[in-house]
Design an enzyme around this catalytic site. Structure first.
Site, short mmCIF file in Angstrom:
data_model
loop_
_atom_site.label_atom_id
_atom_site.label_comp_id
_atom_site.label_asym_id
_atom_site.label_seq_id
_atom_site.Cartn_x
_atom_site.Cartn_y
_atom_site.Cartn_z
CG ASP A 277 -2.34 -0.38 0.89
OD1 ASP A 277 -2.58 -0.77 -0.26
OD2 ASP A 277 -3.22 -0.30 1.78
CG ASP A 336 1.94 -6.62 10.67
OD1 ASP A 336 1.05 -6.91 9.84
OD2 ASP A 336 1.69 -6.13 11.79
CG ASP A 338 7.73 -5.39 12.06
OD1 ASP A 338 6.60 -5.56 11.55
OD2 ASP A 338 7.91 -5.27 13.28
CG ASP A 430 -5.54 -6.74 15.38
OD1 ASP A 430 -6.42 -5.94 15.77
OD2 ASP A 430 -4.32 -6.58 15.61
#
Length: 697
Positions: A277, A336, A338, A430
């Site tokens: 994104d 994610d 990281d 989430d």
């Protein structure tokens, strides 16, 4: 007999001579000297000896007193110079730093943002005026004890009727006793009750964790579910979709894509989606090039970029799940940008779904590559270690429900579809999907022994924004989900757990009482001493709770006091976020991607290569020397960029409020309250001046 008499005279020597020496720049007492030669001369009478000893002792005492006075003067001078240096540093910091009001990138309404700050400023100015008033009363003879002051003493004492000041002070005491103290004491008692309930809940969670360890309770997949690729035996290898949502995260995209492409799973049974994104064209090209490189090496990976970036992360995931090829996937793993899963991540998580058709989610624990980077990351590690080791593990073991952490988890696609899929209505998508799945009867499994490596925010600015989103989102979700929870066809116990434990107690009560009790009520009780907080509320129970919180991270025990103070300091951010989410204020829908620094070291990459499965080609493995050179170039670029500290006005205002209240507590001789307010005020001051964590580029 004369010699023996003289010897007796020597024995009766009572002097205590001392030798002093000068240690640059201060004087200090070095050692005690024994008897001098004159003391052993024959013929000295006892009277002469006592006179000499008395004169010598008087001189030595004078020297000692002079030296102590010199040392005290030196200490006062050094303290004064220290305060001058600190004051000049603060002036420079304020002059060169940026306040949180200068954050133009924030979507937060400016009017909403300053409401809490304005209230804190009002309390601060009132406390300063009251402190001056109380000091004047103190020097006029009002020596009252902590914290009680009898009205009869006020009206009958001499200072109460002599002058106008005495009359004003007596009226002030009357207002305190009749109008201010009762409601303040009621609010304090209410917060104490909430504090005790929340502490009891935390204690029960800790006991549950101890029970799990004692009984060695651990989720175990059904027999035959564990896959074995190298042996060639038939295992449980369903089609798995792996999603990596990211947005302008050029510091970490290479590590996450490399780690996912090295997952030990049949190539025909895994599909990787890189959901980019990013609105930075350079970052888009870099990520797209990395995906193309892995495609050439045979990885089943695709790149997706949205033109219309609505809904943040939830919108990104929802758009990706709409692809036609997703219907062939039975499970979806989310990481994610990281996060770096180990090659055997899917082998450790997916087998738990076999023959457990009611299991909708398997969540792994997080581990952190930079937990020892600075004080801020160490304190975050304490919090998150307790969250995973205690909260998630206990809830998963005993009630099969917990909040999805948004990453490092594997979902059953059918569970997502039954729950309505990803929704963009809150900033905690989430938790939203987890609550809706729980209402549909799906069970969750938490694996405490399966870890996924990631990063902690290293600057207070990034951590503050992350915590704002994490604490405003649950209140948004509570308002939206409450009718659905009440109407859901689940047991009364599950409804009670969701409403009162999961949302109200752990998401609303905790930030509310932490801020209200320790940052507002406690300072107010210093100026209204008729309302009081017991010492066990201020010291003993918080210390016990901090001790329990730090148990999952035993190496962090030296930081137990900074942890306690920092948690109270963060309460202002959490309270503001909670109010914003509960009442749908402007900042409730603010989403800021947590800044990453790319702390994956060369050692982490070597570990990844050592664990690399043999069946995956090595042509696209990370080149350590090349990556090291890239990292050095990035560090040089960052060094050239100007760093600045941000000034946080609410934290600074609270710091001066607490320090003012600590000065007032000295008049009442309240030791524990004074030290708590003093150190808590210093903690707010350090955070307000952005002296914790890394500076912001």
């Amino acid at each position: 007999m004369a010699p023996s008499f003289d010897f007796w005279a020597k024995g009766s020597h009572k002097g205590t001579p001392v030798v002093v020496k000068m240690e640059n720049p201060n004087w200090s007492i070095d050692e005690v000297e024994g008897l001098s030669d004159d003391d052993f001369l024959i013929g000295n009478t006892p009277t002469d000896h006592r006179d000499k000893a008395r004169n010598k002792n008087a001189k030595q005492l004078t020297w000692v007193l002079l030296l102590k006075a010199h040392r005290a003067a030196g200490c006062l001078t050094s303290i004064a110079s220290t305060f001058v240096t600190l004051g000049s540093a603060i002036r420079r910091r304020v002059a060169s730093g940026r306040t949180d009001a200068d954050n133009t990138s924030s979507n937060e309404n400016k009017t909403v943002k300053t409401r809490l700050y304005s209230c804190i400023k009002v309390f601060l100015w009132l406390s300063v005026l009251l402190l001056g008033f109380e000091i004047a009363a103190y020097f006029k003879g009002c020596h009252f004890g902590a914290p009680k002051l009898q009205l009869q003493y006020v009206f009958t004492s001499t200072y109460g009727v002599r002058d106008l000041f005495g009359l004003l002070y007596s009226r002030w005491v009357l207002i305190r006793v009749e109008y201010l103290a009762p409601p303040l004491q009621f609010l304090a008692n209410a917060c104490i009750v909430l504090f005790l309930i929340q502490s009891l809940d935390r204690l029960i969670l800790c006991l549950g964790c101890f029970w799990i360890r004692f009984k060695k309770i651990k989720p175990i997949p059904k027999q035959g579910a564990v896959a074995d690729l190298e042996s060639g035996e038939n295992g449980f290898f369903p089609m798995v979709l792996v999603q990596i949502p990211m947005c302008n995260e050029r510091e970490v995209y290479q590590q996450s894509i490399a780690a996912v492409c090295n997952l030990d799973w049949p190539k025909s049974k895994i599909l990787i989606q890189v959901l980019d994104d990013s609105d930075d064209p350079t970052t888009q090209l870099l990520i797209k090039d990395e995906v193309h490189k892995w495609q050439q090496e045979g990885a089943n990976i695709v790149y997706r970029h949205r033109i219309i970036r609505d809904g943040y992360k939830a919108g990104n995931l929802k758009s990706a799940m709409g692809c036609s090829y997703v219907k062939d996937c039975e499970f979806v793993a989310i990481f994610d940008a990281d996060f770096q899963p180990t090659p055997d991540f899917l082998k450790q998580t997916v087998p738990h779904f076999k023959d457990n058709e009611d299991v909708g989610l398997v969540q792994a624990r997080w581990s952190f590559v930079n937990k020892d980077e600075n004080l801020l990351t160490r304190l975050q590690n304490i919090n998150l270690a307790f969250h995973f080791e205690v909260e998630q593990q206990v809830n998963g073991a005993f009630i099969n429900f917990f909040g999805f952490n948004g990453t490092a988890g594997v979902w059953r696609v059918k569970a997502l579809e039954d729950s309505g899929g990803w929704l963009e209505r809150t900033t905690v998508e989430d938790m939203d999907i987890a609550v809706r799945a729980h209402l549909q009867g799906w069970k969750f499994i938490f694996l405490n022994d399966v870890e996924c490596q990631c990063e902690l925010p290293e600057s207070y600015e990034a951590y503050r924004k992350q915590q704002h989103r994490w604490h405003s989102g649950p209140m948004q979700l509570f308002r939206l989900c409450l009718p659905d929870i009440i109407r859901a066809k689940i047991s009364v116990w599950k409804k009670f757990n969701l409403i009162f434990l999961f949302f109200l107690l752990r998401k609303l009560v905790l930030p509310f009482y932490s801020f209200t009790l320790f940052c507002i009520i406690l300072p107010m009780t210093m100026f209204v001493p008729e309302a009081e907080l017991p010492a066990w509320v201020v010291c003993y129970i918080p210390a016990t709770m901090s001790f329990l919180n730090i148990l999952p991270a035993p190496k962090s025990f030296p930081f137990i006091v900074p942890y306690l103070l920092f948690e109270n300091t963060m309460s202002v951010t959490k309270f503001n976020a909670m109010i914003s989410g509960l009442f749908q204020l402007g900042s409730a829908y603010e989403w800021v991607v947590t800044k990453k620094s790319g702390r994956s070291s060369e050692g982490d990459l070597v570990s990844l290569l050592e664990k690399k499965p043999k069946h995956i080609r090595v042509g696209s493995e990370p080149n350590l020397e090349e990556m090291k050179a890239d990292l050095m170039q990035e560090e040089e670029k960052k060094a050239k960029k100007k760093k600045h500290n941000r000034i946080y006005t609410k934290e600074l205002a609270l710091a001066f409020l607490l320090l003012t209240a600590s000065a007032r507590s000295l008049l009442s001789a309240q030791g524990i309250h004074f030290y708590f307010l003093l150190f808590q005020g210093i903690s707010f001051l350090l955070v307000g001046l952005d002296l914790i964590g890394e500076q912001v580029l």
